[in-house]
Design an enzyme around this catalytic site. Sequence first.
Site, PDB file in Angstrom:
ATOM      1  N   VAL A  69       2.021 -53.162  13.216  1.00 20.22           N
ATOM      2  CA  VAL A  69       3.019 -53.118  11.850  1.00 20.22           C
ATOM      3  C   VAL A  69       3.849 -51.706  11.712  1.00 20.22           C
ATOM      4  CG1 VAL A  69       3.488 -53.478   9.506  1.00 20.22           C
ATOM      5  CG2 VAL A  69       1.890 -54.532  10.835  1.00 20.22           C
ATOM      6  N   CYS A  70       3.381 -50.740  11.551  1.00 26.55           N
ATOM      7  CA  CYS A  70       3.974 -49.453  11.326  1.00 26.55           C
ATOM      8  C   CYS A  70       4.470 -49.071  12.518  1.00 26.55           C
ATOM      9  CB  CYS A  70       3.175 -48.573  10.427  1.00 26.55           C
ATOM     10  SG  CYS A  70       2.475 -49.230   8.864  1.00 26.55           S
TER      11      CYS A  70
END
Length: 207
Positions: free
Chosen positions: A119-120
């Site tokens: 995600v990040c």
Amino acid sequence: MSDQARVYEPLTSENAALVLADHQVGLMTGVRDYSTGELKHNVVGLAKAARALKLPIVVTTTARDSMWGPTFPELVEALPGISIIDRSSVNAFDDPAVARAIEATGRKKLIFAGISLEVCAAFPAITAVGKGFDAYVAVDASGTFSETKHEVGLLRMLQAGVILSDYATLMVEILKDNARPEAGAVYAALDMPWARLVGQVAQAYRK
């Protein structure tokens, strides 16, 4: 000529920037693909090597004061004078302040690392590809919460055209030449003091 056939342009101190996303204390507690000590070592090494190579560095957190806590202290210490941009968006590139900071570097090759990997690190890297940047992810300076997340995160990035590597290889690619004055600082940052043997061997042959 297709994009797949284009000649690779190496990373350099002049064309690359580093983006560190969400290396926060709360998120660190959930990481399962690396030990806390190893992940901290890798992220700090990446940050210090990038500074030695004079790369622009953008650092961001998400929900620092409500959910995930501050950036872990060793990384803050390694990046004196660099402001950390807090945001609410999941994808760092969706935040206007982060996007402006990235674009202000003027660099077309962006190296990402983040927690979590899928995600990040992945979301802004994939977004960067869509915006015409060359995006790289330092996999071992990122981390995630299960083996499944690790594997599918890598697959998704590969499908989107993100270049995957480890943090030390990316920094050594930028260094390029062990005769550069920055070499000692880069290898020290990567915690590879044995690499100084390269210089000692070279000195021995010159005698």
